[in-house]
Design an enzyme around this catalytic site. Structure first.
Site, short mmCIF file in Angstrom:
data_model
loop_
_atom_site.label_atom_id
_atom_site.label_comp_id
_atom_site.label_asym_id
_atom_site.label_seq_id
_atom_site.Cartn_x
_atom_site.Cartn_y
_atom_site.Cartn_z
N GLY A 1 4.72 2.79 -5.57
CA GLY A 1 4.29 1.40 -5.71
C GLY A 1 5.34 0.58 -6.46
N ALA B 1 0.84 -1.21 0.00
CA ALA B 1 0.00 0.00 0.00
C ALA B 1 0.86 1.25 0.00
CB ALA B 1 -0.92 0.01 1.22
N TYR C 1 1.15 -4.30 -10.95
CA TYR C 1 1.84 -5.58 -10.99
C TYR C 1 2.23 -5.96 -12.43
CZ TYR C 1 -0.14 -5.70 -6.30
OH TYR C 1 -0.49 -5.36 -5.02
C1 LIG Z 1 -1.11 -7.53 -2.46
C2 LIG Z 1 -2.02 -6.40 -2.20
O1 LIG Z 1 -1.92 -5.77 -1.18
S1 LIG Z 1 -3.16 -6.02 -3.41
C3 LIG Z 1 -3.79 -4.44 -2.89
C4 LIG Z 1 -2.94 -3.31 -3.40
N1 LIG Z 1 -3.06 -2.15 -2.54
C5 LIG Z 1 -4.16 -1.37 -2.47
O2 LIG Z 1 -5.15 -1.54 -3.17
C6 LIG Z 1 -4.09 -0.26 -1.45
C7 LIG Z 1 -4.61 1.06 -2.04
N2 LIG Z 1 -3.88 1.47 -3.25
C8 LIG Z 1 -2.56 1.83 -3.21
O3 LIG Z 1 -1.91 1.79 -2.17
C9 LIG Z 1 -1.95 2.34 -4.51
O4 LIG Z 1 -2.94 2.92 -5.30
C10 LIG Z 1 -1.21 1.24 -5.33
C11 LIG Z 1 -0.26 0.45 -4.44
C12 LIG Z 1 -2.22 0.26 -5.95
C13 LIG Z 1 -0.40 1.92 -6.45
O5 LIG Z 1 0.62 2.69 -5.86
P1 LIG Z 1 1.29 3.96 -6.61
O6 LIG Z 1 2.45 4.42 -5.81
O7 LIG Z 1 0.25 4.95 -6.93
O8 LIG Z 1 1.79 3.29 -7.93
P2 LIG Z 1 2.88 3.89 -8.95
O9 LIG Z 1 2.88 5.39 -8.89
O10 LIG Z 1 4.18 3.21 -8.71
O11 LIG Z 1 2.25 3.46 -10.34
C14 LIG Z 1 2.77 2.38 -11.11
C15 LIG Z 1 1.73 1.96 -12.12
O12 LIG Z 1 0.59 1.41 -11.47
C16 LIG Z 1 -0.60 1.75 -12.21
N3 LIG Z 1 -1.47 2.57 -11.37
C17 LIG Z 1 -1.19 3.09 -10.15
N4 LIG Z 1 -2.26 3.75 -9.67
C18 LIG Z 1 -3.23 3.65 -10.59
C19 LIG Z 1 -4.57 4.10 -10.67
N5 LIG Z 1 -5.13 4.82 -9.68
N6 LIG Z 1 -5.30 3.79 -11.76
C20 LIG Z 1 -4.76 3.06 -12.76
N7 LIG Z 1 -3.48 2.61 -12.76
C21 LIG Z 1 -2.73 2.88 -11.68
C22 LIG Z 1 -0.14 2.49 -13.44
O13 LIG Z 1 0.12 1.54 -14.45
C23 LIG Z 1 1.16 3.10 -12.93
O14 LIG Z 1 2.04 3.43 -13.97
P3 LIG Z 1 1.96 4.93 -14.62
O15 LIG Z 1 1.93 5.89 -13.48
O16 LIG Z 1 3.18 4.97 -15.44
O17 LIG Z 1 0.67 4.96 -15.39
#
Ligand SMILES: CC(=O)SCCNC(=O)CCNC(=O)[C@H](O)C(C)(C)COP(=O)(O)OP(=O)(O)OC[C@H]1O[C@@H](n2cnc3c(N)ncnc32)[C@H](O)[C@@H]1OP(=O)(O)O
Ligand SMILES: Cc1cn([C@H]2C[C@H](O)[C@@H](COP(=O)(O)OP(=O)(O)O[C@H]3O[C@H](C)[C@H](N)[C@H](O)[C@H]3O)O2)c(=O)[nH]c1=O
Length: 264
Positions: free
Chosen positions: A214, A203, A248
Site C-alpha cells: 500500500g 487496493a 494515508y
Molecule cells: C481511495 C480508496 O480506494 S480508499 C479504499 C482503500 N482500499 C481498500 O479498502 C481495499 C481493501 N484494503 C486494501 O487493499 C489494503 O488493506 C490497504 C490498501 C488499505 C492497505 O494495504 P497494505 O499493503 O496492507 O498496506 P501497507 O502494508 O503498506 O501498510 C501501511 C500502513 O497502513 C496501515 N494499515 C494497513 N493495513 C492495516 C490494517 N489492516 N489495520 C490497521 N492499519 C493498517 C498501517 O498503518 C500500516 O503501517 P504498519 O504496517 O507499519 O503498521
C-alpha cells in the site's frame, strides 16, 4: 426546518445501476425540498458536511437514512530530493521523495506511456482481468451497498472503474505492482486541475497486505503527480476504513473534511 435544495439527476449512475438516481444540491435560493420532488427518483443521495447536522436532521425528516461517513484527505506532493539534500524541503519531504523515487524507478518514461522499469508500471489491456478481479472484490466498504444497490452491482462498479482507468476514460491511468496475471496491488489516478490530482481506487491483493505494498502504491501515485507537475494529491475513503486511513496518514496525508452520505 425545511431544506432548500434542488435535485441533480445522476445520468451515469442511473444507467449503470439501472436505478434512477439524483443528488441533493443545497441552495438557499431554491424552493424547500418536497417529498413529491424526491419521489421522482428511486434513490436520492445527499453528501452532508459532518458539521452541518441541521441539514442531516432535515433530510432525516424527509425519510433519508445514513449510508456511510466519508473522510477526504490530501497532502502536498514532495519534491524529488536525494538524502542529505536539504535544498528541497523538510525531512518528511525527503523521506517520502526517496520512497516515491524507488517505487517508480525508470519513471522518466511515464509520459510516453511505456511501462515502468521499477516496482510499478502502468496497467495495460493485458492486466484487465487481474485488475478487475481485484477491484471487484476489494471495496467491500462502499456507499454503493444494499439495500440501495445490489452487491453484484457494487462489484461490477469497481471493476468497471478500474477498467476505465486502464483505458483512461474516467481516471487517467492505473498503476500496478506485479506481473500481468500476478498483480499485488493497484492504484488509479485522475488529474482534477492544474495543481491537483485524486486517487480513485487503491487496493492490495489480500495475499500481499501488511507488507508495504500500500505504501509503495501511494508513493507511486505521488511520483506520478510530481512528473505531471501536480502539487497536491487528494484521496478519500470511508469513515470505517481504518486500514486505508492509517495508510494515508502514515504516508503524510492530513484530513481536509468529513461528511456523511444519506440516501432516500
Ligand atoms: C481511495 C480508496 O480506494 S480508499 C479504499 C482503500 N482500499 C481498500 O479498502 C481495499 C481493501 N484494503 C486494501 O487493499 C489494503 O488493506 C490497504 C490498501 C488499505 C492497505 O494495504 P497494505 O499493503 O496492507 O498496506 P501497507 O502494508 O503498506 O501498510 C501501511 C500502513 O497502513 C496501515 N494499515 C494497513 N493495513 C492495516 C490494517 N489492516 N489495520 C490497521 N492499519 C493498517 C498501517 O498503518 C500500516 O503501517 P504498519 O504496517 O507499519 O503498521
Ligand atoms: C467508474 C465511473 C464512475 N463514475 C461516477 C459514478 C459516481 O457518481 C462517481 C464516483 O463517486 P465516488 O463518490 O467517488 O464513489 P465512491 O463513494 O465509491 O468512492 C469513494 O470510495 C472508493 C472506495 C474510493 N476510495 C474513492 O476514491 C472514494 O471517492 O463517479 C463515472 O461518472 N464514470 C465512471 O466511469
Amino acid at each position: 426546518m425545511p431544506l432548500h435544495a434542488t435535485i441533480e439527476p445522476l445520468g451515469w449512475e442511473s444507467d449503470f445501476f439501472n436505478v434512477s438516481s439524483g443528488k441533493i444540491i443545497v441552495n438557499p435560493a431554491a424552493a424547500p425540498l418536497s417529498g413529491c420532488a424526491l419521489d421522482a427518483f428511486q434513490v436520492v443521495q445527499a453528501k452532508v458536511a459532518a458539521d452541518a447536522m441541521g441539514q442531516a436532521d432535515a433530510l432525516a425528516e424527509l425519510g433519508f437514512r445514513l449510508v456511510e461517513g466519508e473522510i477526504d484527505c490530501s497532502l502536498r506532493v514532495p519534491k524529488r530530493c536525494g538524502r542529505g539534500d536539504g535544498a528541497h524541503g523538510d525531512l518528511a519531504d525527503s523521506a517520502q521523495g526517496d520512497l516515491a523515487d524507488r517505487a517508480v524507478e525508470g519513471s522518466a518514461r511515464l509520459p510516453g506511456g511505456a511501462p515502468y522499469a521499477g516496482h510499478l508500471r502502468i496497467a495495460g489491456r493485458g492486466d484487465n482481468a487481474a485488475v478487475s478481479r481485484l477491484a471487484s472484490s476489494a471495496f467491500r466498504l462502499s456507499r454503493f451497498r444494499e439495500p440501495w444497490y445490489r452487491e453484484q452491482d457494487r462489484r461490477r462498479f469497481y471493476a468497471v472503474w478500474a477498467q476505465n482507468a486502464i483505458l483512461g476514460t474516467f481516471d487517467d491511468l492505473c498503476l500496478v505492482k506485479g506481473r500481468p496475471g500476478a498483480i499485488e496491488g493497484m492504484v488509479t489516478l485522475r488529474r482534477l486541475g492544474a495543481d491537483d490530482a485524486r486517487i480513485g481506487l487503491l487496493a492490495v491483493d489480500p495475499a500481499f497486505t501488511r507488507r508495504g505494498v500500500g505504501r509503495v502504491l501511494f508513493a507511486g501515485a505521488l511520483a506520478w503527480c510530481r512528473l505531471q507537475g501536480i502539487s497536491r494529491l487528494r484521496v478519500a475513503t470511508q469513515a470505517g476504513n481504518l486500514a486505508a486511513l492509517r495508510l494515508y496518514i502514515a504516508c503524510g496525508a492530513t484530513v481536509d473534511s468529513t461528511a456523511y452520505w444519506l440516501y432516500r
